[in-house]
Motif scaffolding. Structure first.
Motif, PDB file in Angstrom:
ATOM      1  N   GLY A  70       0.814  -1.209   0.000  1.00  0.00           N
ATOM      2  CA  GLY A  70       0.000   0.000   0.000  1.00  0.00           C
ATOM      3  C   GLY A  70       0.842   1.252   0.000  1.00  0.00           C
ATOM      4  N   ARG A  71       0.158   2.392   0.167  1.00  0.00           N
ATOM      5  CA  ARG A  71       0.802   3.704   0.126  1.00  0.00           C
ATOM      6  C   ARG A  71       0.278   4.565   1.258  1.00  0.00           C
ATOM      7  NH1 ARG A  71      -1.884   5.586  -4.615  1.00  0.00           N
ATOM      8  NH2 ARG A  71      -2.972   3.585  -4.716  1.00  0.00           N
ATOM      9  N   VAL A  72       1.040   5.602   1.571  1.00  0.00           N
ATOM     10  CA  VAL A  72       0.609   6.603   2.543  1.00  0.00           C
ATOM     11  C   VAL A  72       0.096   7.819   1.774  1.00  0.00           C
ATOM     12  CG1 VAL A  72       1.316   8.160   4.390  1.00  0.00           C
ATOM     13  CG2 VAL A  72       2.230   5.819   4.309  1.00  0.00           C
ATOM     14  N   ARG A  73      -1.096   8.273   2.145  1.00  0.00           N
ATOM     15  CA  ARG A  73      -1.662   9.475   1.538  1.00  0.00           C
ATOM     16  C   ARG A  73      -1.460  10.642   2.503  1.00  0.00           C
ATOM     17  NH1 ARG A  73      -7.402   8.804  -0.803  1.00  0.00           N
ATOM     18  NH2 ARG A  73      -7.783   7.976   1.274  1.00  0.00           N
ATOM     19  N   TYR A  74      -0.821  11.702   2.002  1.00  0.00           N
ATOM     20  CA  TYR A  74      -0.534  12.874   2.823  1.00  0.00           C
ATOM     21  C   TYR A  74      -1.703  13.858   2.797  1.00  0.00           C
ATOM     22  CZ  TYR A  74       4.303  11.309   1.879  1.00  0.00           C
ATOM     23  OH  TYR A  74       5.450  10.589   1.741  1.00  0.00           O
ATOM     24  N   ARG A  75      -1.888  14.537   3.904  1.00  0.00           N
ATOM     25  CA  ARG A  75      -2.868  15.625   3.940  1.00  0.00           C
ATOM     26  C   ARG A  75      -2.289  16.919   3.381  1.00  0.00           C
ATOM     27  NH1 ARG A  75      -4.406  15.170  10.158  1.00  0.00           N
ATOM     28  NH2 ARG A  75      -2.198  14.612  10.157  1.00  0.00           N
ATOM     29  N   CYS A  76      -0.981  17.075   3.494  1.00  0.00           N
ATOM     30  CA  CYS A  76      -0.318  18.300   3.042  1.00  0.00           C
ATOM     31  C   CYS A  76       0.816  17.952   2.085  1.00  0.00           C
ATOM     32  CB  CYS A  76       0.255  19.077   4.228  1.00  0.00           C
ATOM     33  SG  CYS A  76      -0.976  19.592   5.447  1.00  0.00           S
ATOM     34  N   ARG A  77       1.142  18.915   1.260  1.00  0.00           N
ATOM     35  CA  ARG A  77       2.184  18.704   0.265  1.00  0.00           C
ATOM     36  C   ARG A  77       3.578  18.750   0.869  1.00  0.00           C
ATOM     37  NH1 ARG A  77       1.946  22.139  -5.358  1.00  0.00           N
ATOM     38  NH2 ARG A  77       3.264  20.762  -6.624  1.00  0.00           N
ATOM     39  N   GLY A  78       3.721  19.494   1.989  1.00  0.00           N
ATOM     40  CA  GLY A  78       5.038  19.721   2.548  1.00  0.00           C
ATOM     41  C   GLY A  78       5.242  19.081   3.914  1.00  0.00           C
ATOM     42  N   TRP A  79       6.504  19.132   4.350  1.00  0.00           N
ATOM     43  CA  TRP A  79       6.879  18.648   5.688  1.00  0.00           C
ATOM     44  C   TRP A  79       6.433  19.644   6.747  1.00  0.00           C
ATOM     45  CZ3 TRP A  79       8.881  14.149   7.464  1.00  0.00           C
ATOM     46  CH2 TRP A  79       9.398  14.145   8.765  1.00  0.00           C
ATOM     47  N   ASN A  80       6.660  20.913   6.480  1.00  0.00           N
ATOM     48  CA  ASN A  80       6.153  22.009   7.305  1.00  0.00           C
ATOM     49  C   ASN A  80       6.757  22.056   8.706  1.00  0.00           C
ATOM     50  OD1 ASN A  80       4.455  22.873   5.175  1.00  0.00           O
ATOM     51  ND2 ASN A  80       2.982  21.269   5.707  1.00  0.00           N
ATOM     52  N   GLY A  81       8.062  22.099   8.723  1.00  0.00           N
ATOM     53  CA  GLY A  81       8.789  22.333   9.963  1.00  0.00           C
ATOM     54  C   GLY A  81       8.439  21.379  11.079  1.00  0.00           C
ATOM     55  N   SER A  82       8.215  21.924  12.265  1.00  0.00           N
ATOM     56  CA  SER A  82       7.958  21.077  13.433  1.00  0.00           C
ATOM     57  C   SER A  82       6.639  20.318  13.340  1.00  0.00           C
ATOM     58  CB  SER A  82       7.969  21.933  14.703  1.00  0.00           C
ATOM     59  OG  SER A  82       6.949  22.917  14.651  1.00  0.00           O
ATOM     60  N   ARG A  83       5.776  20.706  12.396  1.00  0.00           N
ATOM     61  CA  ARG A  83       4.542  19.948  12.202  1.00  0.00           C
ATOM     62  C   ARG A  83       4.819  18.539  11.699  1.00  0.00           C
ATOM     63  NH1 ARG A  83      -0.221  23.421   9.471  1.00  0.00           N
ATOM     64  NH2 ARG A  83      -0.424  21.401   8.452  1.00  0.00           N
ATOM     65  N   ALA A  84       5.876  18.398  10.895  1.00  0.00           N
ATOM     66  CA  ALA A  84       6.271  17.088  10.356  1.00  0.00           C
ATOM     67  C   ALA A  84       5.052  16.330   9.827  1.00  0.00           C
ATOM     68  CB  ALA A  84       6.992  16.269  11.424  1.00  0.00           C
ATOM     69  N   ASP A  85       4.292  16.997   8.947  1.00  0.00           N
ATOM     70  CA  ASP A  85       3.007  16.448   8.508  1.00  0.00           C
ATOM     71  C   ASP A  85       3.127  15.076   7.868  1.00  0.00           C
ATOM     72  OD1 ASP A  85       1.094  18.443   9.297  1.00  0.00           O
ATOM     73  OD2 ASP A  85       1.947  19.761   7.789  1.00  0.00           O
ATOM     74  N   ALA A  86       4.151  14.872   7.045  1.00  0.00           N
ATOM     75  CA  ALA A  86       4.281  13.581   6.369  1.00  0.00           C
ATOM     76  C   ALA A  86       4.538  12.454   7.368  1.00  0.00           C
ATOM     77  CB  ALA A  86       5.405  13.643   5.341  1.00  0.00           C
ATOM     78  N   ALA A  87       5.303  12.727   8.417  1.00  0.00           N
ATOM     79  CA  ALA A  87       5.547  11.714   9.443  1.00  0.00           C
ATOM     80  C   ALA A  87       4.273  11.414  10.221  1.00  0.00           C
ATOM     81  CB  ALA A  87       6.654  12.178  10.386  1.00  0.00           C
ATOM     82  N   ARG A  88       3.496  12.453  10.524  1.00  0.00           N
ATOM     83  CA  ARG A  88       2.236  12.253  11.239  1.00  0.00           C
ATOM     84  C   ARG A  88       1.288  11.401  10.412  1.00  0.00           C
ATOM     85  NH1 ARG A  88       0.099  18.040  12.842  1.00  0.00           N
ATOM     86  NH2 ARG A  88      -1.580  16.775  13.702  1.00  0.00           N
ATOM     87  N   ASP A  89       1.230  11.656   9.104  1.00  0.00           N
ATOM     88  CA  ASP A  89       0.349  10.868   8.256  1.00  0.00           C
ATOM     89  C   ASP A  89       0.830   9.426   8.137  1.00  0.00           C
ATOM     90  OD1 ASP A  89      -1.444  12.918   7.749  1.00  0.00           O
ATOM     91  OD2 ASP A  89      -0.315  13.657   6.026  1.00  0.00           O
ATOM     92  N   THR A  90       2.128   9.228   8.170  1.00  0.00           N
ATOM     93  CA  THR A  90       2.660   7.860   8.117  1.00  0.00           C
ATOM     94  C   THR A  90       2.280   7.083   9.371  1.00  0.00           C
ATOM     95  OG1 THR A  90       4.519   8.639   6.768  1.00  0.00           O
ATOM     96  CG2 THR A  90       4.738   6.473   7.807  1.00  0.00           C
ATOM     97  N   ARG A  91       2.397   7.718  10.514  1.00  0.00           N
ATOM     98  CA  ARG A  91       1.984   7.046  11.751  1.00  0.00           C
ATOM     99  C   ARG A  91       0.480   6.776  11.738  1.00  0.00           C
ATOM    100  NH1 ARG A  91       5.206  11.367  13.855  1.00  0.00           N
ATOM    101  NH2 ARG A  91       7.341  10.655  14.296  1.00  0.00           N
ATOM    102  N   ARG A  92      -0.284   7.709  11.175  1.00  0.00           N
ATOM    103  CA  ARG A  92      -1.729   7.515  11.085  1.00  0.00           C
ATOM    104  C   ARG A  92      -2.056   6.327  10.176  1.00  0.00           C
ATOM    105  NH1 ARG A  92      -5.869  10.398   8.177  1.00  0.00           N
ATOM    106  NH2 ARG A  92      -4.249  11.622   7.132  1.00  0.00           N
ATOM    107  N   ALA A  93      -1.333   6.194   9.061  1.00  0.00           N
ATOM    108  CA  ALA A  93      -1.543   5.064   8.166  1.00  0.00           C
ATOM    109  C   ALA A  93      -1.216   3.743   8.865  1.00  0.00           C
ATOM    110  CB  ALA A  93      -0.686   5.220   6.912  1.00  0.00           C
ATOM    111  N   LEU A  94      -0.157   3.734   9.665  1.00  0.00           N
ATOM    112  CA  LEU A  94       0.203   2.523  10.405  1.00  0.00           C
ATOM    113  C   LEU A  94      -0.866   2.179  11.441  1.00  0.00           C
ATOM    114  CD1 LEU A  94       3.984   3.329  10.785  1.00  0.00           C
ATOM    115  CD2 LEU A  94       3.051   1.341   9.570  1.00  0.00           C
ATOM    116  N   ASP A  95      -1.420   3.197  12.101  1.00  0.00           N
ATOM    117  CA  ASP A  95      -2.504   2.946  13.056  1.00  0.00           C
ATOM    118  C   ASP A  95      -3.741   2.396  12.352  1.00  0.00           C
ATOM    119  OD1 ASP A  95      -0.985   3.802  15.206  1.00  0.00           O
ATOM    120  OD2 ASP A  95      -1.792   5.846  15.192  1.00  0.00           O
TER     121      ASP A  95
END
Length: 239
Positions: A70-95
């Protein structure tokens, strides 16, 4: 196919390309993005398109092994500093994945920003290994979450977008933190992985199958990252 939850306020982060009745392992792929950008990624984009050959290669290599892909779908296009959006979405996909497959090993495969997200999310209980493709590894990036995981970083030595030296240094720090990690530099390789594409696809795919216990690591990886002593276990066997 997307894993949908009608109760969710946002779209699920997990998209499955292949399921299995009795999953033995999972491979999740993560495409690249930008340093900044809170807008949603385009439905069709160059970063996501570049990962399709890797997805197809992993699907072929794991066919018949009860491996979910499968794949991880991001909510945002960027990493966005301390938000680390792509990492948050990856953990959400794993959950989202965990109740579907149970406690099976997961290998994350990420390019550029997706590589950074895969490394950041590697502390999740399901994750057993990471393959980073030209990963974005800023100085001082945390590595403690990689302890007990196996990590292969592949980086072109002509990359002008993410620093190949960052992969080498992160792998060394990860080993010091208790990970089994290596970095392999591909001579002539660029960030988009368009130079020597067959080499990229082959090394990445065979690193994934090695992390799943299906075969030995390819020679360049094996020389940089010796296989651990065999313990008689084989987490993925042909059905």
């Amino acid at each position: 196919m997307p894993v949908r939850d009608r109760r969710a306020a946002v779209q699920p982060a997990l998209v499955l390309d292949r399921t299995a009745a009795r999953p033995r392992a999972v491979v999740l792929l993560l495409h690249g993005g930008r340093e900044e950008g809170i807008e949603p990624p385009a439905r069709l984009s160059l970063p996501s398109a570049r990962m399709w050959p890797f997805t197809r290669a992993v699907l072929r290599a794991t066919d018949g092994y009860d491996v979910v892909v499968g794949r991880v779908r991001y909510r945002c296009r960027g990493w966005n500093g301390s938000r680390a959006d792509a990492a948050r979405d990856t953990r959400r996909a794993l959950d989202e994945l965990e109740p579907l497959v149970g406690p099976v090993p997961v290998v994350l495969v990420g390019h550029s920003m997706g590589g950074r997200a895969a490394l950041a999310a590697a502390g999740h209980d399901l994750v057993s290994g990471v393959v980073g493709l030209a990963p974005w590894c800023p100085p001082g990036e945390p590595v403690e979450q990689l302890a007990g995981r196996r990590t292969v970083l592949l980086h072109g030595d002509r990359d002008r977008v993410t620093n190949p030296r960052g992969s080498v240094e992160l792998a060394a720090r990860a080993r010091a933190a208790g990970a089994e990690a290596c970095a392999v530099l591909l001579p002539g390789g660029d960030h988009a992985m368009l130079r020597r594409p067959r080499t990229w696809h082959t090394l990445a795919t065979h690193s994934v199958t090695a992390l799943l216990g299906m075969e030995p690591f390819p020679c360049p990886v094996r020389h940089a990252f010796p296989e651990p002593a065999e313990d008689g276990t084989d987490p993925v066997q042909r059905a």
